[in-house]
Scaffold this motif. Structure first.
Motif, PDB file in Angstrom:
ATOM      1  N   GLU A 159      21.351 -15.830  -0.869  1.00 21.36           N
ATOM      2  CA  GLU A 159      22.682 -16.226  -1.343  1.00 21.36           C
ATOM      3  C   GLU A 159      23.204 -17.431  -0.552  1.00 21.36           C
ATOM      4  OE1 GLU A 159      25.050 -12.726  -1.060  1.00 21.36           O
ATOM      5  OE2 GLU A 159      24.083 -11.751  -2.758  1.00 21.36           O
ATOM      6  N   LEU A 160      22.980 -17.406   0.747  1.00 19.92           N
ATOM      7  CA  LEU A 160      23.411 -18.537   1.574  1.00 19.92           C
ATOM      8  C   LEU A 160      22.661 -19.798   1.185  1.00 19.92           C
ATOM      9  CD1 LEU A 160      24.908 -19.869   3.876  1.00 19.92           C
ATOM     10  CD2 LEU A 160      23.292 -18.809   5.485  1.00 19.92           C
ATOM     11  N   LEU A 161      21.358 -19.668   0.962  1.00 25.88           N
ATOM     12  CA  LEU A 161      20.570 -20.833   0.572  1.00 25.88           C
ATOM     13  C   LEU A 161      21.014 -21.354  -0.795  1.00 25.88           C
ATOM     14  CD1 LEU A 161      18.353 -22.830   1.157  1.00 25.88           C
ATOM     15  CD2 LEU A 161      16.681 -21.161   0.313  1.00 25.88           C
ATOM     16  N   ALA A 162      21.365 -20.435  -1.692  1.00 22.07           N
ATOM     17  CA  ALA A 162      21.854 -20.859  -3.006  1.00 22.07           C
ATOM     18  C   ALA A 162      23.154 -21.659  -2.863  1.00 22.07           C
ATOM     19  CB  ALA A 162      22.078 -19.644  -3.898  1.00 22.07           C
ATOM     20  N   ASP A 165      22.098 -25.095  -1.500  1.00 27.19           N
ATOM     21  CA  ASP A 165      21.460 -25.862  -2.576  1.00 27.19           C
ATOM     22  C   ASP A 165      22.500 -26.370  -3.573  1.00 27.19           C
ATOM     23  OD1 ASP A 165      18.882 -25.620  -1.638  1.00 27.19           O
ATOM     24  OD2 ASP A 165      18.374 -23.916  -2.919  1.00 27.19           O
ATOM     25  N   GLY A 166      23.415 -25.480  -3.946  1.00 26.83           N
ATOM     26  CA  GLY A 166      24.425 -25.867  -4.923  1.00 26.83           C
ATOM     27  C   GLY A 166      25.337 -26.964  -4.416  1.00 26.83           C
ATOM     28  N   LEU A 167      25.752 -26.866  -3.156  1.00 29.51           N
ATOM     29  CA  LEU A 167      26.600 -27.912  -2.576  1.00 29.51           C
ATOM     30  C   LEU A 167      25.847 -29.241  -2.511  1.00 29.51           C
ATOM     31  CD1 LEU A 167      28.253 -25.922   0.365  1.00 29.51           C
ATOM     32  CD2 LEU A 167      29.366 -26.651  -1.759  1.00 29.51           C
ATOM     33  N   ALA A 168      24.585 -29.192  -2.078  1.00 30.31           N
ATOM     34  CA  ALA A 168      23.797 -30.420  -1.964  1.00 30.31           C
ATOM     35  C   ALA A 168      23.628 -31.086  -3.324  1.00 30.31           C
ATOM     36  CB  ALA A 168      22.432 -30.117  -1.342  1.00 30.31           C
ATOM     37  N   GLN A 169      23.346 -30.301  -4.342  1.00 28.21           N
ATOM     38  CA  GLN A 169      23.166 -30.871  -5.678  1.00 28.21           C
ATOM     39  C   GLN A 169      24.476 -31.413  -6.239  1.00 28.21           C
ATOM     40  OE1 GLN A 169      21.017 -28.075  -8.164  1.00 28.21           O
ATOM     41  NE2 GLN A 169      19.590 -27.626  -6.496  1.00 28.21           N
ATOM     42  N   ALA A 170      25.581 -30.719  -5.938  1.00 24.15           N
ATOM     43  CA  ALA A 170      26.878 -31.213  -6.397  1.00 24.15           C
ATOM     44  C   ALA A 170      27.184 -32.585  -5.803  1.00 24.15           C
ATOM     45  CB  ALA A 170      27.976 -30.216  -6.023  1.00 24.15           C
ATOM     46  N   VAL A 171      26.837 -32.762  -4.526  1.00 21.87           N
ATOM     47  CA  VAL A 171      27.046 -34.069  -3.891  1.00 21.87           C
ATOM     48  C   VAL A 171      26.144 -35.115  -4.530  1.00 21.87           C
ATOM     49  CG1 VAL A 171      26.912 -35.374  -1.751  1.00 21.87           C
ATOM     50  CG2 VAL A 171      27.736 -33.029  -1.708  1.00 21.87           C
ATOM     51  N   ALA A 172      24.873 -34.756  -4.765  1.00 23.15           N
ATOM     52  CA  ALA A 172      23.934 -35.704  -5.353  1.00 23.15           C
ATOM     53  C   ALA A 172      24.405 -36.187  -6.720  1.00 23.15           C
ATOM     54  CB  ALA A 172      22.554 -35.064  -5.471  1.00 23.15           C
ATOM     55  N   LEU A 173      24.996 -35.289  -7.500  1.00 24.72           N
ATOM     56  CA  LEU A 173      25.423 -35.624  -8.850  1.00 24.72           C
ATOM     57  C   LEU A 173      26.782 -36.321  -8.885  1.00 24.72           C
ATOM     58  CD1 LEU A 173      24.297 -32.354 -10.655  1.00 24.72           C
ATOM     59  CD2 LEU A 173      23.196 -34.602 -10.773  1.00 24.72           C
ATOM     60  N   PRO A 175      29.040 -37.623  -5.766  1.00 21.33           N
ATOM     61  CA  PRO A 175      29.402 -37.740  -4.348  1.00 21.33           C
ATOM     62  C   PRO A 175      30.904 -37.819  -4.105  1.00 21.33           C
ATOM     63  CG  PRO A 175      27.582 -39.216  -4.878  1.00 21.33           C
ATOM     64  CD  PRO A 175      28.082 -38.660  -6.179  1.00 21.33           C
ATOM     65  N   GLU A 176      31.607 -38.522  -4.982  1.00 22.33           N
ATOM     66  CA  GLU A 176      33.036 -38.723  -4.744  1.00 22.33           C
ATOM     67  C   GLU A 176      33.843 -37.433  -4.879  1.00 22.33           C
ATOM     68  OE1 GLU A 176      32.117 -39.013  -8.986  1.00 22.33           O
ATOM     69  OE2 GLU A 176      31.281 -40.009  -7.213  1.00 22.33           O
ATOM     70  N   SER A 177      33.295 -36.442  -5.583  1.00 22.24           N
ATOM     71  CA  SER A 177      34.041 -35.193  -5.777  1.00 22.24           C
ATOM     72  C   SER A 177      33.775 -34.170  -4.682  1.00 22.24           C
ATOM     73  CB  SER A 177      33.691 -34.576  -7.139  1.00 22.24           C
ATOM     74  OG  SER A 177      32.350 -34.099  -7.139  1.00 22.24           O
ATOM     75  N   MET A 178      32.811 -34.448  -3.813  1.00 27.52           N
ATOM     76  CA  MET A 178      32.420 -33.482  -2.780  1.00 27.52           C
ATOM     77  C   MET A 178      32.388 -34.161  -1.409  1.00 27.52           C
ATOM     78  SD  MET A 178      32.087 -30.567  -4.261  1.00 27.52           S
ATOM     79  CE  MET A 178      31.189 -29.605  -3.051  1.00 27.52           C
ATOM     80  N   PRO A 179      33.544 -34.499  -0.860  1.00 31.65           N
ATOM     81  CA  PRO A 179      33.552 -35.117   0.477  1.00 31.65           C
ATOM     82  C   PRO A 179      33.042 -34.147   1.534  1.00 31.65           C
ATOM     83  CG  PRO A 179      35.775 -34.505  -0.206  1.00 31.65           C
ATOM     84  CD  PRO A 179      34.894 -34.300  -1.401  1.00 31.65           C
ATOM     85  N   ALA A 180      32.663 -34.706   2.668  1.00 30.69           N
ATOM     86  CA  ALA A 180      32.053 -33.903   3.725  1.00 30.69           C
ATOM     87  C   ALA A 180      32.944 -32.743   4.163  1.00 30.69           C
ATOM     88  CB  ALA A 180      31.707 -34.795   4.919  1.00 30.69           C
ATOM     89  N   GLU A 181      34.247 -32.970   4.259  1.00 34.70           N
ATOM     90  CA  GLU A 181      35.140 -31.914   4.723  1.00 34.70           C
ATOM     91  C   GLU A 181      35.161 -30.734   3.757  1.00 34.70           C
ATOM     92  OE1 GLU A 181      37.285 -29.697   7.144  1.00 34.70           O
ATOM     93  OE2 GLU A 181      36.321 -31.613   7.630  1.00 34.70           O
ATOM     94  N   ARG A 182      35.034 -31.006   2.478  1.00 35.05           N
ATOM     95  CA  ARG A 182      34.987 -29.915   1.501  1.00 35.05           C
ATOM     96  C   ARG A 182      33.718 -29.081   1.688  1.00 35.05           C
ATOM     97  NH1 ARG A 182      36.533 -31.464  -4.486  1.00 35.05           N
ATOM     98  NH2 ARG A 182      38.498 -31.699  -3.365  1.00 35.05           N
ATOM     99  N   LEU A 183      32.617 -29.743   1.994  1.00 40.86           N
ATOM    100  CA  LEU A 183      31.371 -29.013   2.255  1.00 40.86           C
ATOM    101  C   LEU A 183      31.530 -28.134   3.493  1.00 40.86           C
ATOM    102  CD1 LEU A 183      28.728 -31.855   1.754  1.00 40.86           C
ATOM    103  CD2 LEU A 183      29.588 -30.238   0.064  1.00 40.86           C
ATOM    104  N   ARG A 184      32.111 -28.702   4.527  1.00 45.55           N
ATOM    105  CA  ARG A 184      32.302 -27.947   5.774  1.00 45.55           C
ATOM    106  C   ARG A 184      33.180 -26.721   5.523  1.00 45.55           C
ATOM    107  NH1 ARG A 184      29.788 -28.510  10.742  1.00 45.55           N
ATOM    108  NH2 ARG A 184      30.311 -30.710  10.973  1.00 45.55           N
ATOM    109  N   GLN A 185      34.237 -26.880   4.759  1.00 48.10           N
ATOM    110  CA  GLN A 185      35.124 -25.759   4.463  1.00 48.10           C
ATOM    111  C   GLN A 185      34.400 -24.668   3.691  1.00 48.10           C
ATOM    112  OE1 GLN A 185      38.347 -27.638   2.388  1.00 48.10           O
ATOM    113  NE2 GLN A 185      39.315 -28.443   4.254  1.00 48.10           N
ATOM    114  N   ALA A 186      33.555 -25.058   2.738  1.00 44.78           N
ATOM    115  CA  ALA A 186      32.823 -24.068   1.944  1.00 44.78           C
ATOM    116  C   ALA A 186      31.887 -23.250   2.822  1.00 44.78           C
ATOM    117  CB  ALA A 186      32.036 -24.762   0.835  1.00 44.78           C
ATOM    118  N   LEU A 187      31.182 -23.908   3.732  1.00 45.24           N
ATOM    119  CA  LEU A 187      30.284 -23.189   4.637  1.00 45.24           C
ATOM    120  C   LEU A 187      31.070 -22.236   5.540  1.00 45.24           C
ATOM    121  CD1 LEU A 187      27.723 -25.889   5.850  1.00 45.24           C
ATOM    122  CD2 LEU A 187      27.334 -24.019   4.228  1.00 45.24           C
TER     123      LEU A 187
END
Length: 204
Positions: A159-162, A165-173, A175-187
């Motif tokens: 589940e953690l890996l999913a 993976d999902g966050l990484a793909q969201a950024v790839a598709l 980038p402007e909608s997934m700033p670094a701070e949003r990723l950090r908050q999700a983790l």
């Protein structure tokens, strides 16, 4: 006197040229000729390092995986456990322009790995290492009392890996909608929920 060319430096530069071509034109466009032009080399010079297109592309994929390993090895072992785990997960996420390019190109390679046995081996090894990292993270958190003692390690690691993976793909598709701070908050929210013993992903 001719200038000495570091072969490792040259191969790395070529690998990054492959990334730029793939990002612009897809894997099919990453021919030896196109990559040589992108890298500012003659086709003959490039063939000194890579004889054919598949070897060139395989190296570019290996270089992405090597970058992940390098980021993991730079994590300070003196950090508190939770911070070490956050940094390990952070190392898997594209959080700057170069790493976003890496992730965009990595997705191209993963798609192609369904048809290319050599890329499939690399993709499988990449996946196994990521599963191992998340499994070890869950075990360490459990043993430190930061996850429920009866946590299902295998399911929770996947589940953690999913999530990663999902966050990484969201950024790839996008980038402007997934700033670094949003990723950090999700983790951090996911790890906080795990420590709280409630259902993973539940609001606290």
């Amino acid at each position: 006197m001719p200038r000495f060319v570091d072969p490792v430096e040259r191969r790395n530069a070529v690998g990054q040229a492959v990334w730029r071509v793939v990002k612009r034109s897809g894997l099919a466009g990453a021919s030896v000729r196109a990559v040589a032009e992108e890298a500012g080399l003659s086709t003959g010079s490039l063939r000194h390092y890579f004889k054919e297109q598949r070897g060139l592309q395989r190296y570019a994929f290996e270089l992405i995986l090597e970058r992940y390993e390098q980021r993991l090895t730079r994590i300070d072992p003196a950090l508190p456990l939770r911070e070490q785990i956050e940094e390990a997960l952070w190392a898997l996420l594209p959080v700057n322009p170069e790493q976003i390019t890496e992730e965009q190109v990595r997705l191209e390679f993963l798609i192609q790995s369904r048809l290319d046995p050599e890329l499939a081996v690399l993709a499988a090894d990449d996946r196994a290492q990521a599963v191992r990292l998340t499994r070890e993270a869950i075990i360490a958190l459990r043993d430190a009392g930061q996850a429920p003692p009866g946590v299902d390690v295998e399911a929770t690691a996947l589940e953690l890996l999913a999530l990663v993976d999902g966050l990484a793909q969201a950024v790839a598709l996008s980038p402007e909608s997934m700033p670094a701070e949003r990723l950090r908050q999700a983790l951090r929210r996911w790890l906080d929920n795990l420590a709280g013993s409630g259902p993973i992903g539940a609001e606290r």
